[in-house]
Design an enzyme around this catalytic site. Structure first.
Site, short mmCIF file in Angstrom:
data_model
loop_
_atom_site.label_atom_id
_atom_site.label_comp_id
_atom_site.label_asym_id
_atom_site.label_seq_id
_atom_site.Cartn_x
_atom_site.Cartn_y
_atom_site.Cartn_z
CB CYS A 259 -59.01 2.11 -21.73
SG CYS A 259 -58.39 2.24 -20.05
CG ASN A 386 -63.30 1.41 -18.12
OD1 ASN A 386 -63.57 0.33 -17.60
ND2 ASN A 386 -62.06 1.73 -18.47
CD GLU A 387 -59.61 1.05 -15.11
OE1 GLU A 387 -58.71 1.77 -15.59
OE2 GLU A 387 -59.48 -0.16 -14.90
#
Ligand code: AHR
Length: 662
Positions: A259, A386-387
């Site tokens: 994150c 990312n995600e």
């Protein structure tokens, strides 16, 4: 008892017994499948004080007076610093911002000495402690100039004279362990460096800087490094922690997250350009995890560490959207960079590739060369996103970045993202989008209970070999209480055997997170815990290390028939072409020992014995506690083998049988 068990590896012809027991067949005659050379690597993210106060060897906390209440409400520019007055000395601290050492480093200390006494200055106790080793050299440095000159104080000495300054390491009781003197002269920022070698060790030392004449100094970037960093690098990494990472033999390293990459709001993403160049010119930033990142461990240091590890760098950049959950985002959701800003952002990404791989006389290659690395770093992978929530905003920006990289650098493998879970909306949409984009690789993340890993050993067996490859970018078995247990470590071991079997489609895999400083742990479980002086590898670390040490480059067809009973049993066989060794791994995650009938078909004559590494054979709840001897350590012995034999896999164990090839 253990000796008895270790002799339970039976050379056997016991066909009758075999009928009732699981059968492991290793077919040396069938073609072996290549395994990605970079299959097992590491995921590095600055959370849990993994970088500052962790891997980065800097011992001073808040060295550049940039801590602020925006990071933690109780923090300010003098956090972790104390005004220090010796004898009848008197003075005060102020915060300067008018003439910084660099525009990216806007604040500095103004130290005013009203009455010198035995010295007036500042002291710092580091990240919980400053540990010193006897006889080891420490490099202390700071930037300073004389803030006031002239005859400011009636009767005082001529302020045009240089200011004498003492740099000291003191023990917690004030005893001087080492000291050196410098003189700060003039109105220009100047870097001062001394080497301090304490005669005796200390666990909670303080760094002390004292000025000895009335007057004032501007001071910034006060630093203390052990000379003995990993591989002796300047601005380097903590040797013991870096070595623990090196011992995993990672084939790649992902950074800076997680994150952390896309940050707590669209204006706060991790910008690689802020992290290269002289450290005093880097722009520190609030860490998404709620503390301060100096960026002293920046892109140059990451790439250099990769090189030192023999690992391929896998940097990840934001896809032009911020995290949909973190920081400023809650209730606002995902936000994208304004489209008119995307060309500049995309140029930054292309510049990163040039910085890593361009010739030393290219614009960004020259920045790398100036840092001491004229040769290209050989970047081949770049993660984008990312995600992220797979939204139209994400897709639009990802496409723009992806296409620009493809056009200019078709040699770079762009890794796409598929949300935070192993299934569900973003996972499905992320994969659909990746296929549509003809992306070469997709990043999957999952933190799940140990049983989930046992239940999904076949996950990649059916993946389309013609589609994108997989990067298992973050995974960990989360046991009850999110503890590092033998149960979780063995579930991961079982899963790693399935990744070896699928090493043709799974190109990269990394456990997450890697590091956690005791007292600053924000996320569990992690692979390695540490304090200022000690390193505590988890049992999960041992599994990663064993798979790193006993990896192969080709998978030998291996089948495990366990009959109708549902067993927690997994196995793989790999061939290491360098040594020629055949490596068989058997994981038993059940509460009872399991006799496995091993049949090795085809191939050349087998050796009479194999080296056995046995890890586990202990209660599933076993865990390494800080400060105690490890609860479970691998044991090595030699065992007889044959074309067919029965092997008793102890309860809760990983067995590695290494059959020498030569
Ligand atoms: O590994 C910790 C966090 O877990 C990462 O930052 C994030 O990508 C994931 O959700």
């Amino acid at each position: 008892m253990n000796r008895l068990r270790s002799h339970c590896l039976l050379l056997a012809v016991a066909a009758a017994a075999a009928a009732a027991q699981p059968v492991l067949t290793i077919d040396l005659a069938a073609p072996a499948k290549p395994i990605s050379p970079e299959l097992f690597g590491i995921f590095f993210e600055d959370l849990n004080y993994a970088a500052d106060g962790g891997l980065y060897a800097e011992l001073i906390q808040n060295r550049s007076f940039e801590y602020s209440a925006t990071e933690r409400s109780e923090w300010g520019p003098f956090s972790f610093w104390d005004l220090t007055k010796r004898g009848d000395g008197d003075g005060q601290l102020g915060l300067g911002d008018a003439r910084p050492v660099h525009v990216n480093n806007p604040h500095y200390l103004l130290l005013t000495v009203l009455k010198p006494g035995d010295g007036v200055g500042v002291s710092n106790g580091g990240f919980d402690q400053i540990p010193l080793a006897a006889g080891e050299a420490y490099e202390a440095s700071f930037w300073a100039y004389q803030a006031y000159m002239g005859r400011k104080w009636a009767g005082g000495p001529d302020q045009r004279k240089p200011m004498p300054v003492t740099i000291r390491l003191e023990d917690s009781d004030g005893a001087v362990l080492a000291e050196a003197r410098v003189e700060v002269a003039g109105r220009e920022w100047t870097n001062h460096r001394v080497t301090l070698t304490p005669a005796r060790a200390a666990t909670h030392a303080r760094f002390v800087l004292l000025a000895h004449e009335p007057g004032a100094l501007a001071i910034d970037m006060v630093s203390l490094f052990p000379r003995d960093t990993f591989q002796g690098r300047a601005n380097g990494l903590r040797a013991d922690l870096a070595q623990a990472i090196a011992d995993l033999r990672p084939r790649f390293m992902r950074f800076p997250g997680g994150c952390l990459v896309h940050g707590p709001g669209i204006r706060h993403y991790y910008d690689w350009k802020d992290t290269v160049g002289p450290v005093e010119q880097r722009r520190a930033q609030r860490n998404l995890w709620g503390y301060h990142q100096t960026m002293g461990l920046g892109y140059f240091e990451y790439f250099q560490f990769c090189e030192d590890l023999g690992a391929v760098p896998v940097p990840v950049v934001t896809a032009g959207v911020c995290c949909q959950h973190a920081g400023d985002s809650p209730n606002r959701g995902q936000e994208g960079l304004p489209l008119e800003e995307m060309p500049a952002y995309i140029q930054d990404v292309l510049d990163l590739i040039e910085w890593a791989n361009g010739p030393a006389d290219s614009k960004w290659g020259a920045v790398r060369a100036a840092a001491g690395h004229p040769a290209p770093f050989g970047l081949k992978y770049l993660g984008v996103g990312n995600e992220d929530e797979i939204s139209p905003a994400f897709e639009e920006r990802f496409r723009m970045i992806h296409d620009a990289i493809q056009r200019k650098h078709p040699e770079i493998v762009v890794i796409g993202t598929s949300g935070p879970f192993p299934d569900g909306r973003d996972f499905v949409k992320g994969w659909e989008f990746a296929r549509q984009m003809k992306a070469e690789m997709v990043d999957e993340h999952y933190y799940r209970p140990p049983q989930w890993f046992w239940d999904h050993l076949g996950r990649y067996d059916g993946y389309d070999r013609a589609g994108p490859k997989v990067y298992v970018g973050e995974y960990a078995a989360h046991d009850e209480g999110r503890r590092n247990t033998l149960r979780s470590a063995l579930a991961e071991a079982a899963y790693l055997t399935s990744l070896e079997r699928n090493g043709d489609i799974v190109a990269l895999a990394s456990y997450a997170p890697l590091l956690s400083r005791r007292g600053h742990t924000q996320w569990t479980p992690d692979l390695i815990y540490f304090t200022g002086t000690e390193v505590f590898p988890s049992l999960n670390y041992t599994v990663q290390k064993l798979f790193g040490e006993h990896r192969g480059d080709a998978y030998v067809p291996t089948t495990l028939e366990a009959g109708p009973t549902r067993l927690r049993l997994a196995a793989s066989t790999v061939r290491d072409r360098r040594s020629g060794d055949l490596i068989v791994k058997i994981v038993n995650g059940d509460d009872t020992a399991r006799a496995v009938q091993v049949r090795i078909a085809g191939g050349r004559a087998l050796p009479a014995t194999a080296q056995r590494i046995l890890f586990g054979d202990a209660p599933a709840d076993a865990a390494n506690s800080d400060g105690d001897a490890p609860a479970v350590v691998p044991r090595t012995d030699t065992v007889p083998i044959a074309r067919e034999f029965s092997y008793e896999a102890p309860a809760h164990s990983l067995t590695i049988l290494r059959l020498p090839g030569r």
